[in-house]
Design an enzyme around this catalytic site. Structure first.
Site, PDB file in Angstrom:
ATOM      1  N   ASP A   8      15.973 -16.168  36.540  1.00 20.66           N
ATOM      2  CA  ASP A   8      15.378 -15.903  35.034  1.00 20.66           C
ATOM      3  C   ASP A   8      15.552 -17.510  34.437  1.00 20.66           C
ATOM      4  O   ASP A   8      16.358 -17.875  34.200  1.00 20.66           O
ATOM      5  CB  ASP A   8      16.332 -15.134  34.395  1.00 20.66           C
ATOM      6  CG  ASP A   8      15.898 -14.918  32.775  1.00 20.66           C
ATOM      7  OD1 ASP A   8      14.481 -14.841  32.640  1.00 20.66           O
ATOM      8  OD2 ASP A   8      16.657 -14.851  32.096  1.00 20.66           O
ATOM      9  N   GLU A  73      10.861 -14.880  37.382  1.00 23.96           N
ATOM     10  CA  GLU A  73      10.221 -14.470  36.225  1.00 23.96           C
ATOM     11  C   GLU A  73       9.110 -15.399  35.801  1.00 23.96           C
ATOM     12  O   GLU A  73       9.196 -16.687  36.004  1.00 23.96           O
ATOM     13  CB  GLU A  73      10.969 -14.041  35.156  1.00 23.96           C
ATOM     14  CG  GLU A  73      10.229 -13.454  34.006  1.00 23.96           C
ATOM     15  CD  GLU A  73      11.455 -12.906  32.891  1.00 23.96           C
ATOM     16  OE1 GLU A  73      10.763 -12.681  31.741  1.00 23.96           O
ATOM     17  OE2 GLU A  73      12.345 -12.845  33.050  1.00 23.96           O
ATOM     18  N   ASP A 145      21.584 -13.532  30.979  1.00 23.84           N
ATOM     19  CA  ASP A 145      20.547 -14.268  31.870  1.00 23.84           C
ATOM     20  C   ASP A 145      21.167 -13.964  33.170  1.00 23.84           C
ATOM     21  O   ASP A 145      19.899 -13.918  33.898  1.00 23.84           O
ATOM     22  CB  ASP A 145      20.805 -15.734  31.507  1.00 23.84           C
ATOM     23  CG  ASP A 145      20.443 -15.918  29.891  1.00 23.84           C
ATOM     24  OD1 ASP A 145      19.167 -15.799  29.765  1.00 23.84           O
ATOM     25  OD2 ASP A 145      21.134 -16.496  29.514  1.00 23.84           O
TER      26      ASP A 145
END
Length: 179
Positions: A8, A73, A145
């Protein structure tokens, strides 16, 4: 058996999550954050140092966990174009670390990740954390996160299975036509 590293990305905090997939079973191997925060001003030199920290951190994770699969992502284009550009550069640092170590890169939108883990593309962070905790049977709720990165890895595990099945079915169909 596959080890999957999910990322991420963030220009200050990059979450990571590592899972192992064996058949239908997924197991937690590790997660956390690469903190690319310096004490200085937000200068170009400072930002370059943060990108180096992200690159080095992801490279170290690859050496430590030896993943076969890497997922990240995609950039979300929000209200702040400057923020999106910095996020894109942080993603780039992580992607270069992966490709330098021979890993193919799979990318997923936030909506795809939430859909795969929570069942709805509009889920909030708390819902993602809750589902990641339940799916991986974690004793506590992971930091946001890190949970997002684990969700990226879980999304890839599900997508990779689906793609492998489709490829197998297509291969059988082609062989059947050739006979």
């Amino acid at each position: 058996m596959s080890i999957i590293l999910g990322i991420d990305p963030g220009s200050r905090i990059t979450g990571y999550g590592v899972i192992q997939k064996e058949g239908r079973k997924v197991s937690y191997l590790g997660s956390g954050c690469i903190k690319a925060i310096s004490g200085g001003k937000d200068s170009d030199e400072d930002f370059s140092q943060r990108l180096q920290i992200i690159f080095a951190g992801v490279s170290e994770l690859i050496i430590q966990f030896k993943p076969e699969l890497f997922a990240i992502e995609q950039v979300f284009m929000g209200v702040n174009p400057g923020g999106a550009l910095k996020l894109g550069q942080a993603r780039g640092a992580a992607i270069v670390a992966a490709t330098n170590n021979g890993l193919a890169v799979a990318e997923y939108s936030a909506r795809q990740i939430k859909q795969a883990v929570v069942g709805t593309g509009g889920a909030d962070k708390a819902q993602v954390q809750h589902m990641v905790k339940n799916i991986l049977k974690l004793p506590g709720t992971p930091q946001a996160d890190a949970a997002d990165a684990l969700a990226v890895a879980l999304c890839h595990a599900n997508s990779h299975d689906s793609l492998s099945k489709l490829a197998g079915q297509a291969s059988k169909t082609v062989r059947g036509r050739l006979r």
